[in-house]
Design a protein around this motif. Structure first.
Motif, PDB file in Angstrom:
ATOM      1  N   LEU A 140      45.899  34.740  86.452  1.00 15.56           N
ATOM      2  CA  LEU A 140      45.268  35.345  85.283  1.00 15.56           C
ATOM      3  C   LEU A 140      46.084  36.521  84.756  1.00 15.56           C
ATOM      4  O   LEU A 140      46.241  36.682  83.544  1.00 15.56           O
ATOM      5  N   GLU A 141      46.615  37.324  85.658  1.00 19.82           N
ATOM      6  CA  GLU A 141      47.422  38.475  85.253  1.00 19.82           C
ATOM      7  C   GLU A 141      48.624  38.032  84.421  1.00 19.82           C
ATOM      8  O   GLU A 141      48.900  38.599  83.352  1.00 19.82           O
ATOM      9  N   LEU A 142      49.346  37.018  84.903  1.00 15.96           N
ATOM     10  CA  LEU A 142      50.514  36.506  84.180  1.00 15.96           C
ATOM     11  C   LEU A 142      50.110  35.860  82.862  1.00 15.96           C
ATOM     12  O   LEU A 142      50.803  35.986  81.849  1.00 15.96           O
ATOM     13  N   LEU A 143      48.962  35.196  82.868  1.00 13.59           N
ATOM     14  CA  LEU A 143      48.502  34.504  81.667  1.00 13.59           C
ATOM     15  C   LEU A 143      48.123  35.481  80.569  1.00 13.59           C
ATOM     16  O   LEU A 143      48.437  35.266  79.397  1.00 13.59           O
ATOM     17  N   PHE A 144      47.468  36.574  80.937  1.00 14.05           N
ATOM     18  CA  PHE A 144      47.100  37.576  79.933  1.00 14.05           C
ATOM     19  C   PHE A 144      48.346  38.188  79.297  1.00 14.05           C
ATOM     20  O   PHE A 144      48.374  38.451  78.089  1.00 14.05           O
ATOM     21  N   LEU A 145      49.391  38.394  80.080  1.00  6.80           N
ATOM     22  CA  LEU A 145      50.643  38.932  79.535  1.00  6.80           C
ATOM     23  C   LEU A 145      51.255  37.965  78.525  1.00  6.80           C
ATOM     24  O   LEU A 145      51.678  38.361  77.435  1.00  6.80           O
ATOM     25  N   ALA A 146      51.290  36.685  78.896  1.00  9.90           N
ATOM     26  CA  ALA A 146      51.856  35.674  77.996  1.00  9.90           C
ATOM     27  C   ALA A 146      50.978  35.485  76.765  1.00  9.90           C
ATOM     28  O   ALA A 146      51.484  35.332  75.648  1.00  9.90           O
ATOM     29  N   SER A 147      49.667  35.526  76.956  1.00  9.67           N
ATOM     30  CA  SER A 147      48.741  35.330  75.838  1.00  9.67           C
ATOM     31  C   SER A 147      48.842  36.466  74.838  1.00  9.67           C
ATOM     32  O   SER A 147      48.723  36.251  73.624  1.00  9.67           O
ATOM     33  N   ASP A 148      49.047  37.699  75.326  1.00  8.39           N
ATOM     34  CA  ASP A 148      49.205  38.846  74.422  1.00  8.39           C
ATOM     35  C   ASP A 148      50.287  38.575  73.385  1.00  8.39           C
ATOM     36  O   ASP A 148      50.116  38.837  72.192  1.00  8.39           O
ATOM     37  N   PHE A 149      51.404  38.038  73.844  1.00  6.41           N
ATOM     38  CA  PHE A 149      52.517  37.763  72.938  1.00  6.41           C
ATOM     39  C   PHE A 149      52.169  36.649  71.961  1.00  6.41           C
ATOM     40  O   PHE A 149      52.415  36.761  70.755  1.00  6.41           O
ATOM     41  N   LEU A 150      51.588  35.553  72.467  1.00  8.95           N
ATOM     42  CA  LEU A 150      51.273  34.410  71.614  1.00  8.95           C
ATOM     43  C   LEU A 150      50.213  34.759  70.571  1.00  8.95           C
ATOM     44  O   LEU A 150      50.291  34.313  69.422  1.00  8.95           O
ATOM     45  N   ILE A 151      49.234  35.563  70.969  1.00  7.69           N
ATOM     46  CA  ILE A 151      48.196  35.975  70.022  1.00  7.69           C
ATOM     47  C   ILE A 151      48.784  36.918  68.977  1.00  7.69           C
ATOM     48  O   ILE A 151      48.533  36.773  67.773  1.00  7.69           O
ATOM     49  N   HIS A 152      49.588  37.874  69.434  1.00 10.22           N
ATOM     50  CA  HIS A 152      50.203  38.829  68.501  1.00 10.22           C
ATOM     51  C   HIS A 152      51.062  38.114  67.454  1.00 10.22           C
ATOM     52  O   HIS A 152      51.030  38.471  66.272  1.00 10.22           O
ATOM     53  N   SER A 153      51.782  37.102  67.885  1.00  8.38           N
ATOM     54  CA  SER A 153      52.687  36.398  66.973  1.00  8.38           C
ATOM     55  C   SER A 153      51.934  35.573  65.923  1.00  8.38           C
ATOM     56  O   SER A 153      52.510  35.180  64.911  1.00  8.38           O
ATOM     57  N   ARG A 154      50.641  35.327  66.175  1.00  3.98           N
ATOM     58  CA  ARG A 154      49.856  34.519  65.238  1.00  3.98           C
ATOM     59  C   ARG A 154      48.783  35.326  64.510  1.00  3.98           C
ATOM     60  O   ARG A 154      48.017  34.771  63.724  1.00  3.98           O
ATOM     61  N   THR A 155      48.732  36.620  64.745  1.00  4.23           N
ATOM     62  CA  THR A 155      47.644  37.414  64.183  1.00  4.23           C
ATOM     63  C   THR A 155      47.671  37.443  62.661  1.00  4.23           C
ATOM     64  O   THR A 155      46.650  37.196  62.005  1.00  4.23           O
ATOM     65  N   GLU A 156      48.811  37.737  62.068  1.00  5.76           N
ATOM     66  CA  GLU A 156      48.861  37.849  60.609  1.00  5.76           C
ATOM     67  C   GLU A 156      48.463  36.550  59.931  1.00  5.76           C
ATOM     68  O   GLU A 156      47.738  36.562  58.932  1.00  5.76           O
ATOM     69  N   MET A 157      48.934  35.437  60.462  1.00  6.67           N
ATOM     70  CA  MET A 157      48.553  34.143  59.895  1.00  6.67           C
ATOM     71  C   MET A 157      47.076  33.873  60.123  1.00  6.67           C
ATOM     72  O   MET A 157      46.359  33.395  59.235  1.00  6.67           O
ATOM     73  N   GLY A 158      46.582  34.212  61.317  1.00  5.99           N
ATOM     74  CA  GLY A 158      45.196  33.929  61.661  1.00  5.99           C
ATOM     75  C   GLY A 158      44.188  34.714  60.850  1.00  5.99           C
ATOM     76  O   GLY A 158      43.059  34.264  60.659  1.00  5.99           O
ATOM     77  N   ILE A 159      44.576  35.904  60.374  1.00  6.83           N
ATOM     78  CA  ILE A 159      43.616  36.738  59.640  1.00  6.83           C
ATOM     79  C   ILE A 159      43.927  36.811  58.146  1.00  6.83           C
ATOM     80  O   ILE A 159      43.352  37.630  57.437  1.00  6.83           O
ATOM     81  N   SER A 160      44.815  35.966  57.659  1.00  8.71           N
ATOM     82  CA  SER A 160      45.201  36.036  56.240  1.00  8.71           C
ATOM     83  C   SER A 160      43.999  35.826  55.321  1.00  8.71           C
ATOM     84  O   SER A 160      43.880  36.481  54.276  1.00  8.71           O
ATOM     85  N   HIS A 161      43.090  34.937  55.699  1.00  8.16           N
ATOM     86  CA  HIS A 161      41.881  34.714  54.892  1.00  8.16           C
ATOM     87  C   HIS A 161      41.024  35.974  54.849  1.00  8.16           C
ATOM     88  O   HIS A 161      40.573  36.407  53.777  1.00  8.16           O
ATOM     89  N   LEU A 162      40.822  36.583  55.992  1.00  6.75           N
ATOM     90  CA  LEU A 162      40.013  37.798  56.090  1.00  6.75           C
ATOM     91  C   LEU A 162      40.628  38.939  55.286  1.00  6.75           C
ATOM     92  O   LEU A 162      39.943  39.622  54.515  1.00  6.75           O
TER      93      LEU A 162
END
Length: 294
Positions: A204-226
């Protein structure tokens, strides 16, 4: 099978209110396309007293289900993705009746999946992703590893669906088969979580680190509608946001999403005085530095 069910759907097809009729037949036992039924009759109507009406039938040691749905209900499912089988049914079903090519035109729209239509779906998926991710992180910090695991599995599922929508694909029931082909990085992350022999806390520790990057890289696209909606006003109260016709679709995920975006500086807080000394109204605006991607 169609011959046996014909009297049922022909009665509906003769009604002017009926827009189209599809039959979806059971294919692979391991994939629940038809909810264990041997056949599904999907009938789309202009309007009805009930948005969804279902009947079950038995014949020759088999079973069938008839789903009558309004056009409005169908569009809601397609917009917010709350019925994941409906896209499968529309794609794989055989058209038995099609008034004015309603179903053919609907399939064409699904295939085109224009970017403007994707923005809302990406926003809703991103909000669900953040809700699961933040809850999972909270459980992890409190050493509740099994609950953290449950939430991070769901967050990866939403991340996979988000990536598919971003690439112009409708997420199907077999979403990980799609993700493996289109976004192998996310698939490998998911596979590592569920199959690794590593101790759960370390996984879980390693996964949260990897997920932070993947989520950050998609944030602008993911919230463009909002962000596009927020930019139409100088600032918003949380009640105005919750009542907006499109933003209210974010439902219970909205407040968690906003707190995450405030923390990441995509949204800024605008405070206004109240009658009480030392207490302020908390309003929200899109960060000035945010640039909407077309």
């Amino acid at each position: 099978m169609e011959d046996i069910l014909r009297p049922i759907y022909q009665e509906r097809a003769s009604q002017t209110n009926t827009l189209g009729v599809l039959i979806i037949e059971k294919r692979e036992k391991s994939i629940p396309f038809t909810d264990t039924f041997d056949a599904i009759l999907l009938i789309v109507v202009k309007d009805a007293e009930q948005p969804i009406f279902i009947k079950h039938y038995s014949y020759q040691n088999k079973k069938a289900a008839m789903h009558i749905v309004t056009k409005e209900q169908l569009n809601e499912w397609l917009q917010i993705g709350s019925n994941r089988k409906i896209v499968e049914w529309l794609y794989s079903g055989r058209i038995l009746f099609d008034r004015n090519e309603f179903l053919h035109n609907l399939r064409a729209e699904l295939n085109e999946f224009p970017f403007n239509g994707r923005k809302l779906k990406m926003g809703l998926e991103f909000a669900k992703l953040i809700r699961r991710y933040m809850d999972g992180k909270s459980f992890f910090k409190n050493n509740q590893y099994l609950d953290a695991y449950n939430h991070i599995v769901h967050s990866l599922h939403h991340l996979g669906r988000l990536a598919l929508i971003e690439n112009g694909f409708h997420p199907e029931v077999t979403v990980w088969k799609q993700v493996k082909q289109i976004e192998p990085e996310i698939f490998l992350l998911y596979n590592e979580l569920v199959t690794s022999d590593e101790e759960l806390g370390k996984r879980l520790e390693l996964l949260f680190l990897a997920s932070d990057f993947l989520i950050h890289s998609r944030t602008e696209m993911g919230i463009s509608h909002l962000i596009e909606i927020l930019k139409t006003k100088e600032y918003w109260s949380i009640n105005e946001i919750a009542l907006h016709p499109e933003l209210k679709l974010y439902s219970v995920d909205l407040e968690v999403l906003f707190e995450y975006l405030v923390e990441k500086h995509f949204i800024e807080i605008v405070t206004m005085e109240t009658k009480g000394q030392g207490i302020f109204h908390r309003n929200y605006k899109a960060a000035d530095r945010f640039i909407i991607k077309e």
